[in-house]
Design an enzyme around this catalytic site. Structure first.
Site, PDB file in Angstrom:
ATOM      1  N   CYS A 393       0.833  -1.203   0.000  1.00 45.56           N
ATOM      2  CA  CYS A 393       0.000   0.000   0.000  1.00 45.56           C
ATOM      3  C   CYS A 393       0.872   1.259   0.000  1.00 45.56           C
ATOM      4  O   CYS A 393       1.415   1.633  -1.024  1.00 45.56           O
ATOM      5  CB  CYS A 393      -0.964  -0.033   1.184  1.00 45.56           C
ATOM      6  SG  CYS A 393      -2.317   1.163   1.069  1.00 45.56           S
ATOM      7  N   HIS A 524      -3.398  -5.041   0.081  1.00 41.53           N
ATOM      8  CA  HIS A 524      -2.964  -5.577   1.375  1.00 41.53           C
ATOM      9  C   HIS A 524      -3.039  -7.103   1.319  1.00 41.53           C
ATOM     10  O   HIS A 524      -3.951  -7.713   1.898  1.00 41.53           O
ATOM     11  CB  HIS A 524      -3.840  -5.036   2.505  1.00 41.53           C
ATOM     12  CG  HIS A 524      -3.573  -3.615   2.849  1.00 41.53           C
ATOM     13  ND1 HIS A 524      -2.571  -3.230   3.722  1.00 41.53           N
ATOM     14  CD2 HIS A 524      -4.159  -2.471   2.429  1.00 41.53           C
ATOM     15  CE1 HIS A 524      -2.564  -1.906   3.834  1.00 41.53           C
ATOM     16  NE2 HIS A 524      -3.518  -1.428   3.056  1.00 41.53           N
ATOM     17  N   GLU A 526      -1.484  -9.271   2.848  1.00 42.94           N
ATOM     18  CA  GLU A 526      -1.363  -9.928   4.152  1.00 42.94           C
ATOM     19  C   GLU A 526      -2.711 -10.375   4.700  1.00 42.94           C
ATOM     20  O   GLU A 526      -2.796 -11.308   5.512  1.00 42.94           O
ATOM     21  CB  GLU A 526      -0.664  -9.005   5.157  1.00 42.94           C
ATOM     22  CG  GLU A 526      -1.468  -7.799   5.634  1.00 42.94           C
ATOM     23  CD  GLU A 526      -1.343  -6.575   4.739  1.00 42.94           C
ATOM     24  OE1 GLU A 526      -1.714  -5.480   5.205  1.00 42.94           O
ATOM     25  OE2 GLU A 526      -0.878  -6.719   3.589  1.00 42.94           O
TER      26      GLU A 526
END
Length: 583
Positions: A393, A524, A526
């Site tokens: 990001c 994102h 993750e």
């Protein structure tokens, strides 16, 4: 005789007492994993007693990370635990806050839906909470209902903010019948070193407070720094009126992934399925045992520097840390995290000291100008040494700014940090400009949730994903300014992934011949990583770090730059020596 309605879905509520931060979320997640491994369909929900509508505008130092779901909800970090342990995507309905409940009730009152009633906490607030709890038992897109809904009630028993949620949970048991609802209470059993004793009184008082509002727990999780002896278990069972089979001792586990084993050893999952009369099979440990071997028997170790603004609170980067570790599990590697404050990287000496002995640099997301120059300096340092870099990001945006400065746009910046910059290589998204200017609410208005991207064939990211079409979750207001794409590309940076219409830059990278691994994503990733299914980008990043550690890569010749990107002409072309210790 009154009969309770038949229900195919059972409800299990998890509450906490004595102190906060006892691990209710991990306990609930681990129990969910166990029930899933027994063949049951499980979904989970978090009830948060704060008045914020969602955590999206909260300070990371107070709340920790904001976990974004596929459908774009900004939720509590515990929802991330739920997704990782259950290995399934949840929706925004998995997180309920007091702010959401009151907003809905007040809106209904304004529309006249209560027909002139005096709107009160009971029944109107509790009814809205119950509606949201019961909605979790509705069939999914495949028409299948969950077998079990696990609902974690945030806060601590006795907190005034939690009372409406506890009352609503009590009413759910009343409405559905005791045979269909299970209460699990997590409590602290402290050890007093001077007397050498474990004290049960705090747990007794906590259960008494719970019973005073009409809830008798079916099982107790006893958090302690050691095993609770059987004699104390029997005492707690007697004083709290809980079956001895429901007294569960949970000393600190070697890792969070060992908690399901701890609960199973204490037979909590067996007690739950018997009490709720659920069909079940024996626990299938195949996948989880493989994970635990990877966790506890690594073949190598790598150090990754996380260069962030909120490193004083690791929970601010919880999903990032879990994703990096999972990337290590993929390669039987233990990942050690080096926490680096981005402010500490703003000078040449600071960045060299912070990154001199690591094998990879991760630049996570964030907001605001503080520490940005440190992140950019960290990228420059890593680029000059062939050190793997992964930007998330804001991390992508910093990679782009650093690349722009390297081709002569010395004042390149983001419109977020420097609105008056002559070269806004990162600009406000068109549909966000009225929000940034203060004409609309900040909360819940970013580009949120899952969006597709198209990847350049043969790129590092396409090779990692093994696909040219992907979908990732997002949370941002700013984007790469397309007017600067050609100029930035002069640095060698490739725009290797875009939105399907080609307008939004989603992925950037340097070609392998220029740098082994510098990859940035506006997304994102993750948030979609699982301990048993590591995200491919994190797995590729950790592999690059392993290669860096083992490969003795030579430094890349680059002109040294001052923090604003200007070259030091007297040193152009000089390579920067490799750090002495790769350790």
């Amino acid at each position: 005789m009154r009969r309770h309605p038949q229900t195919a879905t059972k409800h299990l509520f998890v509450s906490g007492g004595v102190a906060s931060s006892l691990g209710k979320g991990l306990t609930a997640s681990s129990l969910g994993q166990l029930l899933t491994a027994r063949g049951l369909r499980v979904t989970m929900q978090k009830l948060d007693p704060y008045l914020n509508v969602d955590p999206g505008t909260m300070n990371p130092f107070q709340h920790g990370e904001v976990f974004v779901t596929e459908d774009g909800a900004e939720t509590d970090l515990d929802v991330g635990h739920y997704e990782r342990f259950l290995d399934r995507d949840l929706s925004g309905s998995a997180n309920v806050t007091t702010g959401q409940v009151y907003s809905t009730v007040i809106a209904k009152e304004r529309r006249g839906e209560y027909l002139g009633d005096t709107v009160q906490v009971i029944p109107h607030i509790t009814d809205e909470i119950k509606r949201r709890i019961m909605a979790m038992a509705e069939p999914n897109a495949d028409g299948r209902r969950p077998d079990v809904v696990i609902t974690e009630i945030g806060g601590t028993v006795g907190d005034i903010e939690s009372q409406p949620f506890l009352e609503a949970a009590r009413q759910v048991r009343h409405d559905l019948g005791r045979e269909n609802v299970f209460f699990l209470h997590v409590s602290l059993v402290p050890y007093l070193a001077p007397s050498g004793e474990l004290k049960t009184k705090p747990t007794q008082h906590s259960v008494a407070a719970l019973r005073s509002i009409g809830i008798t727990p079916d099982a107790l999780i006893l958090r302690c720094d050691r095993d609770v002896p059987e004699a104390l278990k029997n005492k707690i069972a007697l004083m709290c009126d809980v079956d001895i089979d429901g007294i569960i001792s949970t000393p600190a586990a070697p890792s969070i992934y060992d908690i399901p084993k701890v609960l199973h050893r204490e037979e909590l999952d067996a007690f739950v399925v018997r009490r709720l009369n659920l069909p079940f099979r024996d626990v299938d440990w195949t996948e989880w045992d493989d994970l635990l071997r990877r966790v506890h028997e690594p073949k190598e170790t790598v150090r990754i520097a996380l260069v962030g603004k909120y490193v004083e609170l690791s929970d601010a980067y919880l999903s990032v840390i879990e994703a990096i570790r999972a990337g290590g599990f993929k390669h039987r590697a233990k990942v050690e995290i080096s926490w680096v404050g981005s402010d500490d990287c703003q000078t040449d000496g600071g960045v060299a000291s912070a990154l001199g002995d690591v094998h990879g640099v991760l630049i996570p997301g964030g907001f605001g100008i503080r520490g940005i120059e440190g992140k950019i300096s960290a990228i420059s340092y890593a680029r000059s040494r062939g050190l793997p870099v992964f930007g998330l990001c804001l991390g992508l945006q910093c990679i782009v700014i650093e690349a722009a400065r390297s081709v002569g746009l010395t004042e390149a910046n983001s419109a977020e940090f420097e609105p008056g910059t002559p070269d806004p290589v990162i600009s406000t998204m068109a549909d966000q400009e009225h929000i940034v200017s203060g004409q609309a609410d900040l909360g819940g208005t970013m580009r949120l949730g899952a969006y597709p991207a198209v990847l350049e064939s043969g790129s590092i990211v396409a090779e990692a994903y093994q696909s040219t079409k992907v979908s990732e979750r997002h949370r941002h207001r700013y984007e790469v300014n397309n007017a600067y794409r050609e100029r930035i590309a002069e640095s060698g940076l490739r725009f290797s992934g875009t939105s399907p219409d080609g307008h939004l830059v989603e992925f950037v990278e340097y070609p392998p011949e220029q740098h082994p691994f510098v990859v940035g994503t506006q997304a994102h990733p993750e948030l979609k990583s699982r301990p048993t299914r590591p995200h491919p980008l994190f797995a590729a990043f950790v592999k690059a770090a392993i290669d860096y550690k083992e490969g003795e890569l030579l430094p890349v010749e680059m002109p040294e730059r001052v923090s604003n990107g200007a070259e030091r002409r007297d040193q152009v072309g000089q390579s920067i020596p490799e750090p002495a210790n790769r350790g």
